[in-house]
Motif scaffolding. Sequence first.
Motif, PDB file in Angstrom:
ATOM      1  N   ILE A  43       0.990  -1.140   0.098  1.00 58.53           N
ATOM      2  CA  ILE A  43       0.003   0.072  -0.046  1.00 58.53           C
ATOM      3  C   ILE A  43       0.805   1.150   0.055  1.00 58.53           C
ATOM      4  N   SER A  44       0.484   2.272  -0.956  1.00 59.59           N
ATOM      5  CA  SER A  44       1.512   3.476  -0.788  1.00 59.59           C
ATOM      6  C   SER A  44       1.751   4.250   0.391  1.00 59.59           C
ATOM      7  N   GLY A  45       2.688   4.258   0.752  1.00 63.31           N
ATOM      8  CA  GLY A  45       3.153   5.236   1.931  1.00 63.31           C
ATOM      9  C   GLY A  45       3.370   4.210   3.196  1.00 63.31           C
ATOM     10  N   HIS A  46       3.456   2.827   2.889  1.00 61.78           N
ATOM     11  CA  HIS A  46       3.535   1.995   3.947  1.00 61.78           C
ATOM     12  C   HIS A  46       5.009   1.654   4.033  1.00 61.78           C
ATOM     13  N   ALA A  47       5.633   1.647   5.193  1.00 64.03           N
ATOM     14  CA  ALA A  47       7.012   1.788   5.312  1.00 64.03           C
ATOM     15  C   ALA A  47       7.584   0.233   5.470  1.00 64.03           C
ATOM     16  N   THR A  48       6.723  -0.420   6.088  1.00 63.78           N
ATOM     17  CA  THR A  48       6.990  -1.880   6.556  1.00 63.78           C
ATOM     18  C   THR A  48       6.413  -2.902   5.828  1.00 63.78           C
ATOM     19  N   LEU A  49       7.321  -3.805   5.208  1.00 66.20           N
ATOM     20  CA  LEU A  49       6.620  -5.129   4.015  1.00 66.20           C
ATOM     21  C   LEU A  49       7.000  -6.310   4.964  1.00 66.20           C
ATOM     22  N   TYR A  50       6.306  -7.084   4.797  1.00 71.20           N
ATOM     23  CA  TYR A  50       6.547  -8.363   5.115  1.00 71.20           C
ATOM     24  C   TYR A  50       6.249  -9.539   4.181  1.00 71.20           C
ATOM     25  N   TRP A  51       7.279 -10.709   4.303  1.00 76.52           N
ATOM     26  CA  TRP A  51       6.701 -11.972   3.456  1.00 76.52           C
ATOM     27  C   TRP A  51       6.438 -12.894   4.560  1.00 76.52           C
ATOM     28  N   TYR A  52       5.373 -13.502   4.053  1.00 74.67           N
ATOM     29  CA  TYR A  52       4.771 -14.717   5.011  1.00 74.67           C
ATOM     30  C   TYR A  52       4.919 -15.874   4.033  1.00 74.67           C
ATOM     31  N   GLN A  53       4.929 -17.021   4.872  1.00 75.48           N
ATOM     32  CA  GLN A  53       4.739 -18.323   4.199  1.00 75.48           C
ATOM     33  C   GLN A  53       3.593 -19.032   4.938  1.00 75.48           C
ATOM     34  N   GLN A  54       2.601 -19.463   3.989  1.00 76.09           N
ATOM     35  CA  GLN A  54       1.479 -20.146   4.936  1.00 76.09           C
ATOM     36  C   GLN A  54       1.283 -21.550   4.270  1.00 76.09           C
ATOM     37  N   ILE A  55       1.665 -22.430   4.914  1.00 75.82           N
ATOM     38  CA  ILE A  55       1.365 -24.108   4.597  1.00 75.82           C
ATOM     39  C   ILE A  55      -0.150 -24.191   4.898  1.00 75.82           C
ATOM     40  N   LEU A  56      -0.668 -25.062   3.839  1.00 76.42           N
ATOM     41  CA  LEU A  56      -1.976 -25.511   4.112  1.00 76.42           C
ATOM     42  C   LEU A  56      -2.348 -26.048   5.685  1.00 76.42           C
ATOM     43  N   GLY A  57      -3.228 -25.365   6.150  1.00 77.94           N
ATOM     44  CA  GLY A  57      -3.923 -25.781   7.580  1.00 77.94           C
ATOM     45  C   GLY A  57      -3.037 -25.106   8.740  1.00 77.94           C
ATOM     46  N   GLN A  58      -1.912 -24.336   8.335  1.00 77.46           N
ATOM     47  CA  GLN A  58      -1.243 -23.470   9.201  1.00 77.46           C
ATOM     48  C   GLN A  58      -1.509 -21.950   9.266  1.00 77.46           C
ATOM     49  N   GLY A  59      -0.935 -21.553  10.293  1.00 74.01           N
ATOM     50  CA  GLY A  59      -0.875 -20.032  10.239  1.00 74.01           C
ATOM     51  C   GLY A  59       0.133 -19.527   9.503  1.00 74.01           C
ATOM     52  N   PRO A  60       0.123 -18.288   9.220  1.00 69.49           N
ATOM     53  CA  PRO A  60       1.491 -17.529   8.542  1.00 69.49           C
ATOM     54  C   PRO A  60       2.591 -17.543   9.369  1.00 69.49           C
ATOM     55  N   ARG A 119       2.603 -10.572  19.928  1.00 71.64           N
ATOM     56  CA  ARG A 119       3.847  -9.787  20.113  1.00 71.64           C
ATOM     57  C   ARG A 119       4.244  -9.849  21.319  1.00 71.64           C
ATOM     58  N   LYS A 120       5.540 -10.571  21.490  1.00 70.02           N
ATOM     59  CA  LYS A 120       6.177 -10.478  22.888  1.00 70.02           C
ATOM     60  C   LYS A 120       6.520  -9.261  23.421  1.00 70.02           C
ATOM     61  N   ALA A 121       6.952  -8.292  22.559  1.00 67.50           N
ATOM     62  CA  ALA A 121       7.440  -6.773  22.890  1.00 67.50           C
ATOM     63  C   ALA A 121       7.110  -5.978  21.694  1.00 67.50           C
ATOM     64  N   ALA A 122       6.942  -4.949  21.920  1.00 66.43           N
ATOM     65  CA  ALA A 122       6.765  -3.955  21.019  1.00 66.43           C
ATOM     66  C   ALA A 122       7.748  -3.745  19.839  1.00 66.43           C
ATOM     67  N   GLY A 123       7.436  -3.909  18.652  1.00 64.85           N
ATOM     68  CA  GLY A 123       8.435  -3.905  17.683  1.00 64.85           C
ATOM     69  C   GLY A 123       8.966  -5.101  17.164  1.00 64.85           C
ATOM     70  N   ASN A 124       8.535  -6.375  17.895  1.00 65.13           N
ATOM     71  CA  ASN A 124       8.643  -7.682  17.477  1.00 65.13           C
ATOM     72  C   ASN A 124       7.932  -8.155  16.409  1.00 65.13           C
ATOM     73  N   LYS A 125       8.451  -9.092  15.879  1.00 64.41           N
ATOM     74  CA  LYS A 125       7.549  -9.538  14.711  1.00 64.41           C
ATOM     75  C   LYS A 125       6.230 -10.263  15.394  1.00 64.41           C
ATOM     76  N   LEU A 126       5.139 -10.465  14.560  1.00 60.80           N
ATOM     77  CA  LEU A 126       3.879 -10.871  14.861  1.00 60.80           C
ATOM     78  C   LEU A 126       4.118 -12.556  14.648  1.00 60.80           C
ATOM     79  N   THR A 127       3.852 -13.451  15.711  1.00 65.42           N
ATOM     80  CA  THR A 127       3.728 -14.802  15.522  1.00 65.42           C
ATOM     81  C   THR A 127       2.215 -15.217  15.607  1.00 65.42           C
ATOM     82  N   PHE A 128       1.955 -15.925  14.400  1.00 62.37           N
ATOM     83  CA  PHE A 128       0.731 -16.496  14.373  1.00 62.37           C
ATOM     84  C   PHE A 128       0.349 -17.633  15.029  1.00 62.37           C
ATOM     85  N   GLY A 129      -0.943 -17.967  15.707  1.00 63.59           N
ATOM     86  CA  GLY A 129      -1.359 -19.373  16.122  1.00 63.59           C
ATOM     87  C   GLY A 129      -1.793 -20.022  14.709  1.00 63.59           C
ATOM     88  N   GLY A 130      -2.050 -21.228  15.340  1.00 63.68           N
ATOM     89  CA  GLY A 130      -2.467 -22.238  14.260  1.00 63.68           C
ATOM     90  C   GLY A 130      -3.739 -21.904  13.645  1.00 63.68           C
TER      91      GLY A 130
END
Lengths: 116, 111
Positions: free
Chosen positions: A26-43, B92-103
């Motif tokens: 999104i325009s103006g967003h400073a932080t970018l993340y890449w996640y891997q989501q395997i089927l049936g799991q959280g990102p 998040r365990k602490a501010a600024g840390n990465k997000l950890t997702f549950g299942g």
Amino acid sequence: EAGVAQSPRYKIIEKRQSVAFWCNPISGHATLYWYQQILGQGPKLLIQFQNNGVVDDSQLPKDRFSAERLKGVDSTLKIQPAKLEDSAVYLCASSFTASGGTDTQYFGPGTRLTVL
Amino acid sequence: GQQVMQIPQYQHVQEGEDFTTYCNSSTTLSNIQWYKQRPGGHPVFLIQLVKSGEVKKQKRLTFQFGEAKKNSSLHITATQTTDVGTYFCAVRKAAGNKLTFGGGTRVLVKP
């Protein structure tokens, strides 16, 4: 407001081949993340950028995965060579604040990768 | 490492009934977020909880952060078919840390 864009939406490759994914946050967003989501799991976070610098890549398999965000806007994630266990949806997300602290993350539609 | 458990893993609910899903952490948290992912879709942000004991409501959804900031719950009243999807907590365990997702808790609604 346009959302997070990702391409391609689907990709099928054979093991040991290479693949690249693209993300435009999104325009103006400073932080970018890449996640891997395997089927049936959280990102699972692979890598986090703040502008064009890496904040966290502790879970990125660096022997085969690489990512860059050269101009601090769009980003690419590459896998070389791919393994069967890399089959997953690769999600890109972005957030507004540079710290990425308690900010909302907005996810793109993802790229579904199948490795045969 | 960060352990985030969500229970139940699956929830089959009769339309109109209420249910609760839980998110438990092994460590004290800075904050917790909840996301909803529809089948074939991507996670969509619902809410963020920051304060101990905090309760927030969104229409039929009630979110609560535990007093010890180690757990959270999501309660949905009068479930509708539109509630189908997977609900993830992300911590998040602490501010600024990465997000950890549950299942996630996968919710199916029986009409």
